[in-house]
Structures are given as structure tokens and as C-alpha cells.
Write a protein that holds these residues in place. Structure first.
Motif, PDB file in Angstrom:
ATOM      1  N   LEU A   1       0.779  -4.275 -10.541  1.00  9.58           N
ATOM      2  CA  LEU A   1      -0.548  -3.799 -10.929  1.00  9.58           C
ATOM      3  C   LEU A   1      -1.066  -2.951  -9.787  1.00  9.58           C
ATOM      4  O   LEU A   1      -0.932  -3.329  -8.611  1.00  9.58           O
ATOM      5  N   THR A   2      -1.646  -1.801 -10.108  1.00  9.77           N
ATOM      6  CA  THR A   2      -2.035  -0.845  -9.081  1.00  9.77           C
ATOM      7  C   THR A   2      -3.495  -0.444  -9.245  1.00  9.77           C
ATOM      8  O   THR A   2      -3.945  -0.159 -10.351  1.00  9.77           O
TER       9      THR A   2
ATOM     10  N   PHE B   1      -8.102   4.938 -10.242  1.00 11.81           N
ATOM     11  CA  PHE B   1      -7.160   4.719 -11.335  1.00 11.81           C
ATOM     12  C   PHE B   1      -6.651   3.293 -11.271  1.00 11.81           C
ATOM     13  O   PHE B   1      -6.632   2.651 -10.225  1.00 11.81           O
ATOM     14  N   LEU B   2      -6.253   2.807 -12.433  1.00 12.85           N
ATOM     15  CA  LEU B   2      -5.704   1.476 -12.584  1.00 12.85           C
ATOM     16  C   LEU B   2      -4.416   1.620 -13.366  1.00 12.85           C
ATOM     17  O   LEU B   2      -4.373   2.329 -14.369  1.00 12.85           O
ATOM     18  N   GLY B   3      -3.354   0.995 -12.905  1.00 16.03           N
ATOM     19  CA  GLY B   3      -2.070   1.126 -13.585  1.00 16.03           C
ATOM     20  C   GLY B   3      -1.267  -0.156 -13.552  1.00 16.03           C
ATOM     21  O   GLY B   3      -1.564  -1.089 -12.796  1.00 16.03           O
ATOM     22  N   ALA B   4      -0.257  -0.180 -14.409  1.00 18.49           N
ATOM     23  CA  ALA B   4       0.677  -1.295 -14.451  1.00 18.49           C
ATOM     24  C   ALA B   4       2.069  -0.725 -14.671  1.00 18.49           C
ATOM     25  O   ALA B   4       2.230   0.263 -15.394  1.00 18.49           O
ATOM     26  N   SER B   5       3.069  -1.311 -14.039  1.00 20.72           N
ATOM     27  CA  SER B   5       4.449  -0.858 -14.245  1.00 20.72           C
ATOM     28  C   SER B   5       5.385  -2.058 -14.217  1.00 20.72           C
ATOM     29  O   SER B   5       5.125  -3.063 -13.547  1.00 20.72           O
TER      30      SER B   5
ATOM     31  N   PHE C   1       0.861  -1.176   0.000  1.00 21.13           N
ATOM     32  CA  PHE C   1       0.000   0.000   0.000  1.00 21.13           C
ATOM     33  C   PHE C   1       0.898   1.226   0.000  1.00 21.13           C
ATOM     34  O   PHE C   1       1.895   1.281   0.719  1.00 21.13           O
ATOM     35  N   ASN C   2       0.565   2.217  -0.822  1.00 18.63           N
ATOM     36  CA  ASN C   2       1.310   3.471  -0.770  1.00 18.63           C
ATOM     37  C   ASN C   2       0.364   4.639  -0.977  1.00 18.63           C
ATOM     38  O   ASN C   2      -0.740   4.487  -1.493  1.00 18.63           O
ATOM     39  N   GLY C   3       0.807   5.801  -0.538  1.00 19.42           N
ATOM     40  CA  GLY C   3      -0.011   7.002  -0.669  1.00 19.42           C
ATOM     41  C   GLY C   3       0.812   8.250  -0.497  1.00 19.42           C
ATOM     42  O   GLY C   3       1.978   8.209  -0.084  1.00 19.42           O
TER      43      GLY C   3
ATOM     44  N   MET D   1      -1.019  -2.075  -4.385  1.00 23.09           N
ATOM     45  CA  MET D   1      -0.206  -2.668  -5.443  1.00 23.09           C
ATOM     46  C   MET D   1      -0.155  -4.180  -5.279  1.00 23.09           C
ATOM     47  O   MET D   1      -0.015  -4.680  -4.163  1.00 23.09           O
ATOM     48  N   PHE D   2      -0.235  -4.870  -6.396  1.00 18.60           N
ATOM     49  CA  PHE D   2      -0.110  -6.319  -6.429  1.00 18.60           C
ATOM     50  C   PHE D   2       0.990  -6.665  -7.422  1.00 18.60           C
ATOM     51  O   PHE D   2       1.012  -6.148  -8.536  1.00 18.60           O
ATOM     52  N   THR D   3       1.921  -7.530  -7.013  1.00 20.91           N
ATOM     53  CA  THR D   3       3.032  -7.943  -7.869  1.00 20.91           C
ATOM     54  C   THR D   3       2.874  -9.425  -8.183  1.00 20.91           C
ATOM     55  O   THR D   3       3.304 -10.284  -7.411  1.00 20.91           O
ATOM     56  N   PRO D   4       2.239  -9.743  -9.326  1.00 22.98           N
ATOM     57  CA  PRO D   4       2.018 -11.156  -9.652  1.00 22.98           C
ATOM     58  C   PRO D   4       3.299 -11.892 -10.025  1.00 22.98           C
ATOM     59  O   PRO D   4       3.421 -13.076  -9.752  1.00 22.98           O
ATOM     60  N   VAL D   5       4.239 -11.197 -10.676  1.00 25.13           N
ATOM     61  CA  VAL D   5       5.546 -11.762 -11.019  1.00 25.13           C
ATOM     62  C   VAL D   5       6.595 -10.694 -10.740  1.00 25.13           C
ATOM     63  O   VAL D   5       6.292  -9.508 -10.682  1.00 25.13           O
ATOM     64  N   LYS D   6       7.824 -11.121 -10.588  1.00 19.32           N
ATOM     65  CA  LYS D   6       8.910 -10.214 -10.248  1.00 19.32           C
ATOM     66  C   LYS D   6       8.962  -9.046 -11.243  1.00 19.32           C
ATOM     67  O   LYS D   6       8.893  -9.243 -12.448  1.00 19.32           O
TER      68      LYS D   6
END
Length: 158
Positions: free
Chosen positions: A114-115, A144-148, A79-81, A105-110
Motif C-alpha cells: 500500500l502506497t 496519491f494512494l495506491g496498492a500493488s 520509502f522511495n522517490g 510504502m507499507f507491506t501488510p502481507v507478503k
């Protein structure tokens, strides 16, 4: 009758982590939101040659101070803010800015995150002079929905 409202927002900020642990960060930031705005209204009377229009353009750099942070809730979740605010009054111009966001934030793979979050930005600018006066109070907020994808060895979530 026609109207126009064009707005561009450019943000720059610098942050310093006062707490930097493997599973949590907390920091302070300083930055600016620079607003380029064009507001206009045009009216034409039907069946005559009478018409009028007026445009109001301004560029307003609004600095802000903020606090940001985040924490890990396991190997795949975090979680961030952040929140930033500033108000200023100089001569004929008075303004304030408030920006905020919170995200999960969820990190499915290294290195892939996904945010899903909520963000908002509100500003108010008042201009009063002997020639012109105007006020703009504007903002937006929502989901908002994001990916990085991160390159390198170090990512925030462990």
C-alpha cells in the motif's frame, strides 16, 4: 463562449541501479513524457450569426533524465522517490519537463504493498514561428494512494 483543454501524457523510462543493496537502491533513468494536447476556444455573439473558434493541437515528446531511489525502514515499511528533468530548445519550439514523486510504502502481507505519496508533473512548451505562436505552462501535483501486488519470489522490501 466555450473552451476545451484535452491532454494525454504517455511516459516511458528506463532505469539502471548504480546501487542495489537488499535494503536500498539508487539509480539513474532516461525516458520521455509524450504530450498530446488540444486547446480550443469558441465564441458566439448572442442574437447574431457571428461566431469564431480556434483550436491548437500538438504532440510533444519531451525527454527527461532522472535519479530514483528507495530504502527499507524495516520488514514492512519503505520509502522511495524519483525526480526527472529536461529542457530543450530547437528551432521554433522550446520546452521543459519536471516530474517528481515521493512515497511511503507499507507491506501488510507478503507481496501486497500500500502506497501513500506526493507526485507532481510540470511542463512548459513555447512555440514561436512566422505563422503561429503559443505557450502552454501546465502541471499537476498532489497526494496519491495506491496498492500493488507482486508476483514472484523477489520483492523490494524484505
Amino acid at each position: 463562449m466555450n473552451s476545451v483543454f484535452n491532454n494525454a501524457i504517455y511516459r516511458f523510462s528506463w532505469g539502471y541501479a548504480i546501487l542495489a543493496k537488499p535494503t536500498a537502491e539508487l539509480g539513474l533513468s532516461i525516458g520521455t513524457h509524450t504530450l498530446q494536447t488540444n486547446i480550443g476556444l469558441a465564441a458566439t455573439a448572442s442574437g447574431t450569426t457571428l461566431s469564431t473558434n480556434d483550436n491548437f493541437d500538438f504532440t510533444a515528446p519531451l525527454p527527461d533524465l532522472g535519479i530514483w531511489g528507495g530504502f527499507s525502514m524495516g520488514p514492512k515499511w519503505a520509502f522511495n522517490g524519483e525526480i526527472s528533468y529536461f529542457t530543450i530548445s530547437t528551432g521554433d519550439v522550446k520546452g521543459n519537463v519536471l516530474g517528481y514523486n515521493a512515497a511511503l510504502m507499507f507491506t501488510p502481507v507478503k507481496n501486497l504493498s500500500l502506497t501513500l505519496g506526493y507526485t507532481g508533473f510540470d511542463f512548459n512548451v513555447d512555440v514561436k514561428s512566422t505563422k503561429e505562436s503559443g505557450s502552454i505552462d501546465w502541471g499537476h501535483n498532489g497526494l496519491f494512494l495506491g496498492a500493488s501486488f507482486s508476483f514472484g519470489r523477489k520483492t523490494w522490501i524484505h
